[in-house]
Motif scaffolding. Structure first.
Motif, short mmCIF file in Angstrom:
data_model
loop_
_atom_site.label_atom_id
_atom_site.label_comp_id
_atom_site.label_asym_id
_atom_site.label_seq_id
_atom_site.Cartn_x
_atom_site.Cartn_y
_atom_site.Cartn_z
N SER A 45 -6.79 -35.73 -84.38
CA SER A 45 -6.93 -36.53 -85.60
C SER A 45 -8.39 -36.84 -85.92
O SER A 45 -8.76 -37.03 -87.08
N GLU A 46 -9.22 -36.86 -84.89
CA GLU A 46 -10.65 -37.11 -85.08
C GLU A 46 -11.42 -35.83 -85.33
O GLU A 46 -12.64 -35.86 -85.50
N GLY A 47 -10.72 -34.69 -85.32
CA GLY A 47 -11.36 -33.40 -85.58
C GLY A 47 -12.18 -32.88 -84.43
O GLY A 47 -13.02 -31.99 -84.60
N ARG A 48 -11.94 -33.39 -83.23
CA ARG A 48 -12.76 -33.00 -82.08
C ARG A 48 -12.20 -31.79 -81.35
O ARG A 48 -12.90 -31.14 -80.58
N ILE A 49 -10.92 -31.49 -81.54
CA ILE A 49 -10.34 -30.26 -80.99
C ILE A 49 -9.62 -29.53 -82.12
O ILE A 49 -9.24 -30.13 -83.13
N SER A 50 -9.40 -28.24 -81.93
CA SER A 50 -8.87 -27.40 -83.01
C SER A 50 -7.36 -27.45 -83.12
O SER A 50 -6.81 -27.18 -84.19
N THR A 51 -6.67 -27.81 -82.02
CA THR A 51 -5.21 -27.81 -82.02
C THR A 51 -4.69 -28.63 -80.84
O THR A 51 -5.45 -28.93 -79.92
N THR A 52 -3.42 -28.98 -80.88
CA THR A 52 -2.79 -29.62 -79.72
C THR A 52 -1.77 -28.66 -79.10
O THR A 52 -1.10 -29.02 -78.12
N SER A 53 -1.62 -27.48 -79.64
CA SER A 53 -0.64 -26.53 -79.13
C SER A 53 -1.11 -25.89 -77.83
O SER A 53 -2.19 -25.29 -77.80
#
Length: 300
Positions: A45-53
């Motif tokens: 949500s903070e844009g710090r990673i590209s995905t949670t998958s």
């Protein structure tokens, strides 16, 4: 992939593990994945990673996640170094299931995540510390049922070397006390659904009085409440089996009362060392502690 890619992958993988791992192991994995999901969703949500998958996490995403955990550790959060390593082991299982080697590749950059603990002799509790705790236990009045419960729990940790999962499922009727000799039969052990086998465990004599007194007051307490419960330790209101977390919290009450820090593993090592010092064979020590082989016993 739907709206909650991490949870969908966790559900699929956990279905594969169900029936192939002990129930207690699955519960621990589920708690870890729940914590990971919350943290990864925050980072996304903070844009710090590209995905949670887990299918598409990158080495860069894992580096951000690792730094997030380490920062929380430095700032006094609830995550410790050992916990981080265990989280990464389970996250690796999840990602590897989908052919994603991001954790493996990240560990190549960060060897500390793969380092093993040193094999030096691990600490045990001193006789002085044990006597100090038992002295405080003897001063708890019969009217303080929950205080007696806490010290009886400690007595089974250090006096019988029980694991937390074994403590949770320990049954009152399985504790046999005759004169100064006492044993407890464990019908639910670590690895109960796979490799573990029920066993009878010797209880160190000096811990028997605390256990015996608790069992007596426990019986009176249940009679007063008009309740029944087969477990040695039970919840306040429903007289039901406790969770692992509750057991650890009760043990923490003893730490607070005695001004000492210890954990279940230290208590188990203390128990094993006591048997060894009393001349018990390594084979019998191994059986009492529920080890799969004497090699495990010798290592500790």
């Amino acid at each position: 992939m739907g709206r909650y890619p991490f949870r969908e992958c966790v559900n699929e993988v956990m279905r594969q593990y169900t029936g192939n791992r002990a129930e207690s192991t699955l519960e621990i994995m589920e708690r870890r994945y729940n914590r990971m999901e919350k943290d990864l969703n925050l980072l996304r949500s903070e844009g710090r990673i590209s995905t949670t998958s887990p299918k598409h996490l990158t080495v860069e995403d894992i580096a951000v996640y690792h730094e997030f955990l380490r920062t929380r550790l430095v700032n006094g959060g609830h995550v410790c170094n050992d916990s981080i390593k265990k989280d990464f082991i389970d996250l690796d299982k999840l990602c590897s299931y989908y052919g994603n080697g991001c954790i493996h590749d990240y560990k190549a950059r960060c060897p500390s995540l793969s380092s093993r603990k040193s094999s030096h002799r691990l600490p045990v509790m001193s006789e002085k510390d044990l006597d100090h705790i038992l002295e405080i236990a003897s001063e708890v009045p019969d009217s303080d049922f929950w205080g007696l419960r806490a010290f009886a729990l400690f007595a089974l940790y250090a006096g019988a070397g029980l694991r937390t999962v074994e403590m949770v499922h320990a049954k009152a009727e399985n504790i046999i006390i005759e004169d100064e000799c006492a044993t407890i039969f464990l019908d639910h052990v670590k690895g109960n659904d796979t490799y573990g086998e029920p066993r009878t465990v010797f209880i160190i004599p000096k811990f028997v009085p605390a256990i015996e007194r608790y069992l007596r007051i426990r019986r009176q307490y249940l009679d007063l409440c008009g309740a029944e419960c087969e477990y040695v330790f039970f919840s306040h209101k429903r007289f039901e089996i406790l969770t692992d977390k509750s057991i650890r919290q009760i043990r923490g009450n003893v730490e607070k009362a005695c001004g000492m820090r210890f954990d279940g593993r230290m208590c188990r090592r203390t128990y094993g060392q006591y048997l060894k010092d009393k001349g018990v064979s390594i084979e019998n020590v191994s059986v009492n502690m529920g080890h799969s082989s004497t090699k495990t016993t010798e290592r500790y």
